[in-house]
Design an enzyme around this catalytic site. Structure first.
Site, PDB file in Angstrom:
ATOM      1  N   ASP A  39       0.837  -1.194   0.000  1.00  0.00           N
ATOM      2  CA  ASP A  39       0.000   0.000   0.000  1.00  0.00           C
ATOM      3  C   ASP A  39       0.874   1.247   0.000  1.00  0.00           C
ATOM      4  O   ASP A  39       2.011   1.224   0.492  1.00  0.00           O
ATOM      5  CB  ASP A  39      -0.899   0.021   1.235  1.00  0.00           C
ATOM      6  CG  ASP A  39      -1.994  -1.032   1.174  1.00  0.00           C
ATOM      7  OD1 ASP A  39      -2.361  -1.428   0.062  1.00  0.00           O
ATOM      8  OD2 ASP A  39      -2.471  -1.446   2.248  1.00  0.00           O
ATOM      9  N   TYR A  67       6.352  -8.182   8.701  1.00  0.00           N
ATOM     10  CA  TYR A  67       6.130  -6.746   8.826  1.00  0.00           C
ATOM     11  C   TYR A  67       6.358  -6.282  10.253  1.00  0.00           C
ATOM     12  O   TYR A  67       6.120  -7.032  11.207  1.00  0.00           O
ATOM     13  CB  TYR A  67       4.677  -6.383   8.472  1.00  0.00           C
ATOM     14  CG  TYR A  67       4.219  -6.774   7.101  1.00  0.00           C
ATOM     15  CD1 TYR A  67       4.232  -5.854   6.049  1.00  0.00           C
ATOM     16  CD2 TYR A  67       3.726  -8.060   6.837  1.00  0.00           C
ATOM     17  CE1 TYR A  67       3.789  -6.210   4.780  1.00  0.00           C
ATOM     18  CE2 TYR A  67       3.286  -8.417   5.576  1.00  0.00           C
ATOM     19  CZ  TYR A  67       3.313  -7.491   4.550  1.00  0.00           C
ATOM     20  OH  TYR A  67       2.875  -7.847   3.299  1.00  0.00           O
ATOM     21  N   ASP A  81      -6.775   1.910   7.834  1.00  0.00           N
ATOM     22  CA  ASP A  81      -5.434   2.434   8.087  1.00  0.00           C
ATOM     23  C   ASP A  81      -5.511   3.949   8.232  1.00  0.00           C
ATOM     24  O   ASP A  81      -6.597   4.552   8.164  1.00  0.00           O
ATOM     25  CB  ASP A  81      -4.433   2.014   7.006  1.00  0.00           C
ATOM     26  CG  ASP A  81      -4.768   2.552   5.615  1.00  0.00           C
ATOM     27  OD1 ASP A  81      -5.533   3.530   5.515  1.00  0.00           O
ATOM     28  OD2 ASP A  81      -4.249   2.006   4.625  1.00  0.00           O
ATOM     29  N   ARG A 184      -3.701  -4.457   7.827  1.00  0.00           N
ATOM     30  CA  ARG A 184      -4.708  -3.498   8.292  1.00  0.00           C
ATOM     31  C   ARG A 184      -5.997  -4.198   8.703  1.00  0.00           C
ATOM     32  O   ARG A 184      -6.707  -3.719   9.585  1.00  0.00           O
ATOM     33  CB  ARG A 184      -4.968  -2.424   7.246  1.00  0.00           C
ATOM     34  CG  ARG A 184      -5.317  -2.927   5.872  1.00  0.00           C
ATOM     35  CD  ARG A 184      -5.396  -1.775   4.898  1.00  0.00           C
ATOM     36  NE  ARG A 184      -5.259  -2.237   3.524  1.00  0.00           N
ATOM     37  CZ  ARG A 184      -5.886  -1.670   2.499  1.00  0.00           C
ATOM     38  NH1 ARG A 184      -6.666  -0.630   2.691  1.00  0.00           N
ATOM     39  NH2 ARG A 184      -5.715  -2.127   1.292  1.00  0.00           N
TER      40      ARG A 184
END
Length: 311
Positions: A39, A67, A81, A184
């Site tokens: 993203d 992540y 998000d 997210r």
């Protein structure tokens, strides 16, 4: 012709497509692709293939990802998000550390996850986010994903940080997960499970399969010095390896099958979806192989100079 993988440290605010466009100019070729979208808000590892190495990307997309992220409890957004508007705010002051750890544990392992409605998943041929932007209500089906690791590093409590002075809780985490997982959505689901809502405020990808942030370079660094992971080295890290004899190398180079690998007939056998990388005695990448009965057959053959042809 230059072929190989480039491990890019994607900057915040750039789409993955933006990075591909910049890499085309840096590498001086149109044949550039990436393995797994990030993203715009996210930073970190984006694996980019140049020229014939784009053939390897399909085998990278399905690898696990890692992540580091920050989840904010107490606010829900339209995008799950920080890029979306806050649509609900509930004080998270009463949420205990124990409840947070229990919620994280419940979202670890094999779970059913509903992707964010503004994801790039196609619904009747159109991206879900495009339908949402046009005012349509989009509901996506849950899909199985595996959260291998969901680790809480720190919990920060901010009183009066949210709208109308409500308290929020920021959680710094590491997530190692299967391909197709939306971090997210994890933030959203954790907040919903705790009854206060949640969204993602920061996301950085540190690993894609065997490729890590330590190997990554910024676009500015790559513009000054293009560092390319040569195809043989990239394949060695990505797949099971098979060392060929000179005779086997010749047979495979012509697209002919050879004796099956040592793992044939076991769960570790090479398949068309998960092939083995086969190397000539000089270490060069010859082909990707799949075991079939007593034989191994080429899925993709690389001609001299690592030019590839499908078999």
């Amino acid at each position: 012709m230059l072929s190989g993988l480039v491990i890019v440290d994607k900057p915040q605010g750039w789409t993955s497509h933006d990075v591909v466009g910049r890499m085309r100019r840096i590498a001086g070729t149109r044949k550039v692709g990436h393995a797994g979208t990030l993203d715009p808000m996210a930073t970190g590892v984006l694996v980019v293939g140049i020229n014939k190495a784009t053939r390897l990307l399909t085998y990278i997309v399905g690898t696990s990802k890692t992540y580091t992220a920050t989840i904010r409890l107490g606010q829900s957004t339209v995008t799950d998000d920080a890029e979306g508007d806050v649509v609900a705010s509930t004080s998270a002051a009463a949420v205990t550390d124990e409840a947070i750890h229990d919620g994280v544990a419940a979202l670890t392992g094999l779970i059913q996850q509903v992707p964010s409605s503004v994801s790039a998943i196609k619904v009747n041929g159109e991206r879900a986010y495009a339908r949402v932007r046009s005012g349509e209500e989009v509901k996506l089906a849950a899909r199985p994903v595996t959260i291998h690791r969901f680790e809480v590093h720190s919990i920060h409590r901010e009183h009066g940080a949210g709208p109308e002075g409500s308290a929020v809780v920021d959680i710094d985490v590491t997530v190692e997960c299967s391909s197709g997982t939306y971090i997210r959505a994890l933030a959203r689901d954790l907040g919903n499970a705790l009854g206060v809502g949640g969204h993602l405020t920061a996301l950085r990808r540190t690993h894609v399969g065997p490729y890590s942030l330590e190997q990554a370079r910024t676009l500015e660094q790559l513009a000054e010095e293009l560092q390319v992971l040569e195809m043989s080295e990239a394949a060695r890290a990505l797949m099971p390896n098979r060392e060929l004899t000179a005779e086997e190398t010749t047979e495979i180079s012509f697209g002919r099958r050879i004796a099956a690998g040592a793992e044939a007939g076991s769960p570790k056998a090479a398949t068309a979806d998960h092939p083995a990388a086969a190397f000539a005695p000089d270490g060069s990448l010859v082909a990707l192989l799949a075991d079939s009965g007593n034989f191994a057959k080429p899925v993709l053959v690389f001609a001299p100079g690592n030019g590839a042809r499908e078999s």
